[in-house]
Motif scaffolding. Structure first.
Motif, PDB file in Angstrom:
ATOM      1  N   ALA A   1       0.830  -1.197   0.000  1.00 42.86           N
ATOM      2  CA  ALA A   1       0.000   0.000   0.000  1.00 42.86           C
ATOM      3  C   ALA A   1       0.872   1.258   0.000  1.00 42.86           C
ATOM      4  O   ALA A   1       0.594   2.228  -0.722  1.00 42.86           O
ATOM      5  CB  ALA A   1      -0.932  -0.003   1.210  1.00 42.86           C
ATOM      6  N   ASP A   2       1.934   1.249   0.772  1.00 42.39           N
ATOM      7  CA  ASP A   2       2.837   2.394   0.809  1.00 42.39           C
ATOM      8  C   ASP A   2       3.537   2.581  -0.530  1.00 42.39           C
ATOM      9  O   ASP A   2       3.678   3.708  -1.012  1.00 42.39           O
ATOM     10  CB  ASP A   2       3.867   2.206   1.923  1.00 42.39           C
ATOM     11  CG  ASP A   2       4.752   3.438   2.101  1.00 42.39           C
ATOM     12  OD1 ASP A   2       4.206   4.518   2.393  1.00 42.39           O
ATOM     13  OD2 ASP A   2       5.978   3.324   1.926  1.00 42.39           O
ATOM     14  N   ILE A   3       3.964   1.477  -1.134  1.00 43.46           N
ATOM     15  CA  ILE A   3       4.588   1.560  -2.452  1.00 43.46           C
ATOM     16  C   ILE A   3       3.624   2.200  -3.448  1.00 43.46           C
ATOM     17  O   ILE A   3       3.984   3.104  -4.214  1.00 43.46           O
ATOM     18  CB  ILE A   3       5.024   0.165  -2.941  1.00 43.46           C
ATOM     19  CG1 ILE A   3       6.203  -0.341  -2.115  1.00 43.46           C
ATOM     20  CG2 ILE A   3       5.391   0.203  -4.425  1.00 43.46           C
ATOM     21  CD1 ILE A   3       6.604  -1.772  -2.426  1.00 43.46           C
ATOM     22  N   CYS A   4       2.376   1.733  -3.444  1.00 46.99           N
ATOM     23  CA  CYS A   4       1.387   2.242  -4.392  1.00 46.99           C
ATOM     24  C   CYS A   4       1.104   3.724  -4.162  1.00 46.99           C
ATOM     25  O   CYS A   4       0.961   4.492  -5.127  1.00 46.99           O
ATOM     26  CB  CYS A   4       0.095   1.435  -4.297  1.00 46.99           C
ATOM     27  SG  CYS A   4       0.223  -0.245  -4.955  1.00 46.99           S
ATOM     28  N   ARG A   5       1.006   4.149  -2.917  1.00 53.95           N
ATOM     29  CA  ARG A   5       0.760   5.570  -2.641  1.00 53.95           C
ATOM     30  C   ARG A   5       1.873   6.435  -3.211  1.00 53.95           C
ATOM     31  O   ARG A   5       1.631   7.478  -3.840  1.00 53.95           O
ATOM     32  CB  ARG A   5       0.630   5.802  -1.133  1.00 53.95           C
ATOM     33  CG  ARG A   5      -0.677   5.310  -0.532  1.00 53.95           C
ATOM     34  CD  ARG A   5      -0.868   5.846   0.882  1.00 53.95           C
ATOM     35  NE  ARG A   5       0.166   5.385   1.814  1.00 53.95           N
ATOM     36  CZ  ARG A   5       0.090   4.281   2.537  1.00 53.95           C
ATOM     37  NH1 ARG A   5      -0.966   3.481   2.417  1.00 53.95           N
ATOM     38  NH2 ARG A   5       1.065   3.946   3.373  1.00 53.95           N
ATOM     39  N   ARG A   6       3.099   6.030  -2.986  1.00 50.47           N
ATOM     40  CA  ARG A   6       4.241   6.821  -3.475  1.00 50.47           C
ATOM     41  C   ARG A   6       4.332   6.765  -5.000  1.00 50.47           C
ATOM     42  O   ARG A   6       4.676   7.761  -5.652  1.00 50.47           O
ATOM     43  CB  ARG A   6       5.530   6.307  -2.838  1.00 50.47           C
ATOM     44  CG  ARG A   6       5.531   6.426  -1.317  1.00 50.47           C
ATOM     45  CD  ARG A   6       6.895   6.155  -0.736  1.00 50.47           C
ATOM     46  NE  ARG A   6       6.878   6.103   0.720  1.00 50.47           N
ATOM     47  CZ  ARG A   6       7.959   6.178   1.470  1.00 50.47           C
ATOM     48  NH1 ARG A   6       9.153   6.313   0.904  1.00 50.47           N
ATOM     49  NH2 ARG A   6       7.876   6.122   2.791  1.00 50.47           N
ATOM     50  N   TRP A   7       4.030   5.627  -5.545  1.00 47.49           N
ATOM     51  CA  TRP A   7       4.027   5.411  -6.992  1.00 47.49           C
ATOM     52  C   TRP A   7       3.014   6.344  -7.646  1.00 47.49           C
ATOM     53  O   TRP A   7       3.305   7.040  -8.626  1.00 47.49           O
ATOM     54  CB  TRP A   7       3.655   3.964  -7.217  1.00 47.49           C
ATOM     55  CG  TRP A   7       3.909   3.338  -8.536  1.00 47.49           C
ATOM     56  CD1 TRP A   7       4.527   3.873  -9.621  1.00 47.49           C
ATOM     57  CD2 TRP A   7       3.543   2.005  -8.880  1.00 47.49           C
ATOM     58  NE1 TRP A   7       4.567   2.942 -10.634  1.00 47.49           N
ATOM     59  CE2 TRP A   7       3.973   1.795 -10.202  1.00 47.49           C
ATOM     60  CE3 TRP A   7       2.900   0.970  -8.207  1.00 47.49           C
ATOM     61  CZ2 TRP A   7       3.759   0.580 -10.870  1.00 47.49           C
ATOM     62  CZ3 TRP A   7       2.705  -0.235  -8.859  1.00 47.49           C
ATOM     63  CH2 TRP A   7       3.132  -0.430 -10.166  1.00 47.49           C
ATOM     64  N   GLU A   8       1.804   6.375  -7.097  1.00 43.99           N
ATOM     65  CA  GLU A   8       0.741   7.202  -7.654  1.00 43.99           C
ATOM     66  C   GLU A   8       1.052   8.694  -7.494  1.00 43.99           C
ATOM     67  O   GLU A   8       0.743   9.502  -8.387  1.00 43.99           O
ATOM     68  CB  GLU A   8      -0.589   6.859  -6.994  1.00 43.99           C
ATOM     69  CG  GLU A   8      -1.092   5.468  -7.348  1.00 43.99           C
ATOM     70  CD  GLU A   8      -2.463   5.162  -6.768  1.00 43.99           C
ATOM     71  OE1 GLU A   8      -3.050   6.071  -6.135  1.00 43.99           O
ATOM     72  OE2 GLU A   8      -2.958   4.026  -6.949  1.00 43.99           O
ATOM     73  N   ALA A   9       1.653   9.047  -6.370  1.00 52.83           N
ATOM     74  CA  ALA A   9       1.993  10.453  -6.148  1.00 52.83           C
ATOM     75  C   ALA A   9       2.952  10.965  -7.216  1.00 52.83           C
ATOM     76  O   ALA A   9       2.855  12.118  -7.671  1.00 52.83           O
ATOM     77  CB  ALA A   9       2.593  10.634  -4.756  1.00 52.83           C
ATOM     78  N   GLU A  10       3.884  10.125  -7.638  1.00 55.13           N
ATOM     79  CA  GLU A  10       4.819  10.523  -8.694  1.00 55.13           C
ATOM     80  C   GLU A  10       4.070  10.767 -10.000  1.00 55.13           C
ATOM     81  O   GLU A  10       4.343  11.742 -10.715  1.00 55.13           O
ATOM     82  CB  GLU A  10       5.878   9.434  -8.897  1.00 55.13           C
ATOM     83  CG  GLU A  10       6.820   9.228  -7.726  1.00 55.13           C
ATOM     84  CD  GLU A  10       7.792  10.373  -7.510  1.00 55.13           C
ATOM     85  OE1 GLU A  10       8.012  11.165  -8.462  1.00 55.13           O
ATOM     86  OE2 GLU A  10       8.335  10.482  -6.391  1.00 55.13           O
ATOM     87  N   ALA A  11       3.124   9.893 -10.322  1.00 58.10           N
ATOM     88  CA  ALA A  11       2.372  10.036 -11.571  1.00 58.10           C
ATOM     89  C   ALA A  11       1.516  11.295 -11.564  1.00 58.10           C
ATOM     90  O   ALA A  11       1.378  11.981 -12.586  1.00 58.10           O
ATOM     91  CB  ALA A  11       1.495   8.804 -11.795  1.00 58.10           C
ATOM     92  N   LEU A  12       0.950  11.624 -10.416  1.00 58.42           N
ATOM     93  CA  LEU A  12       0.061  12.785 -10.320  1.00 58.42           C
ATOM     94  C   LEU A  12       0.793  14.117 -10.413  1.00 58.42           C
ATOM     95  O   LEU A  12       0.163  15.172 -10.487  1.00 58.42           O
ATOM     96  CB  LEU A  12      -0.729  12.712  -9.007  1.00 58.42           C
ATOM     97  CG  LEU A  12      -1.781  11.596  -8.936  1.00 58.42           C
ATOM     98  CD1 LEU A  12      -2.354  11.484  -7.537  1.00 58.42           C
ATOM     99  CD2 LEU A  12      -2.884  11.832  -9.964  1.00 58.42           C
TER     100      LEU A  12
END
Length: 305
Positions: free
Chosen positions: A135-146
């Motif tokens: 979940a933490d990986i996905c949050r950081r991953w998505e933040a980069e895309a946004l």
């Protein structure tokens, strides 16, 4: 469309490239020397990508990331799981920020792991994130895309467990079943947000032009427990599912990986995707079992599977 694709060599990327090339011009990002005009070299670890590659694209699709089950979750491999997702995404976004004419759409892969372990809770795109490592990986991953420019339509494709003949979870479930050693894992009551490779690829292509942005769950509209999935596969191949591996055994053998990959429960529903008009070819566990049997053997499973 002119599509720039990162992560083309994986199970999803290979199938997606094959599908997109029927109707679009696909350029693959590679980390080695290009073998032809359909490839461009980049070095995401160093943040290196020719801005011209992004300026020429109508759409960018990012599937980059080391395999979740690519190794035991040592401290080093956990760092790899983060960096192999964050650095390529950051490199693509930085190139878009520098581009005079950035692409219209950026589809960036995320995962059902965003939601963590949630039991029987129904999870939609509006649900909060969980407390697991993934979940933490996905949050950081998505933040980069946004962080992409405001003119770019950003889609966060939260992909579930992809059922594919050549990789992922399916071979590990199917091989024991075909050898009369069918096995379920843990309680078997954990929800698996599965999706067939066929529908995953079709959904990603759909998102290129669908008027959607933000998180989109990519999973079948009929979520199922692991027990239901294994039993349906067993029936499709006329095999029993005899065994169960207890959760403590899995976590003792492969640690945190065993828990987060196999035992977490995520009852995810693709509400945004279905509301936009996407139609699944394999919407139910029964349809999945028939598709798997047809894909593996060339023979259709009984309609009652």
């Amino acid at each position: 469309m002119r599509i720039l694709l990162a992560g083309a060599s994986g199970t999803i990327g290979t199938a997606l490239t094959r599908q997109l090339e029927k109707n679009h011009e696909v350029t693959r990002l590679v980390r080695r020397s290009p073998k032809g005009p359909g490839e461009i070299r980049w070095n995401p670890s160093a943040g290196e990508l020719d801005v011209a590659a992004v300026e020429r694209a109508d759409a960018v699709i990012n599937l980059s990331g080391a395999g979740i089950a690519g190794g035991l979750w040592t401290r080093s491999y956990k760092e790899t799981l983060y960096s192999s997702r964050i650095l390529p995404t950051r490199t693509l976004v930085q190139a878009m920020q520098k581009a005079k004419n950035p692409p219209e759409v950026f589809i960036s892969q995320s995962a059902s792991g965003y939601y963590g372990d949630r039991g029987d809770e129904v999870l939609t795109e509006r649900s909060a994130s969980g407390g697991t490592l993934l979940a933490d990986i996905c949050r950081r991953w998505e933040a980069e895309a946004l962080a992409a420019p405001g003119s770019v339509r950003v889609v966060l494709a939260r992909t579930g467990i992809v059922m594919a003949k050549g990789g992922g979870a399916l071979p590990n479930l199917l091989t024991p079943i075909r050898l009369f050693a069918g096995t379920s894992l843990g309680s078997g009551r954990q929800w698996w947000p599965w999706i067939s490779l066929d529908d995953e690829v079709r959904a990603l292509e759909f998102l290129l032009t669908a008027p959607l942005s933000g998180p989109v769950n990519l999973s079948a509209p009929a979520p199922a427990t692991l027990d239901e999935i294994t039993l349906r596969l067993g029936r499709a191949f006329h095999r029993p599912v005899w065994f169960r591996v207890p959760a403590p055994v899995l976590t003792a053998v492969i640690g945190q990986l065993g828990f987060e990959l196999l035992l977490v429960s995520a009852r995810m529903e693709p509400r945004v995707l279905t509301a936009a008009g996407f139609a699944f070819d394999q919407p139910t566990p029964e349809a999945l079992a028939r598709w798997v049997r047809s894909t593996v053997t060339g023979k259709a499973a009984p309609a009652s599977t």
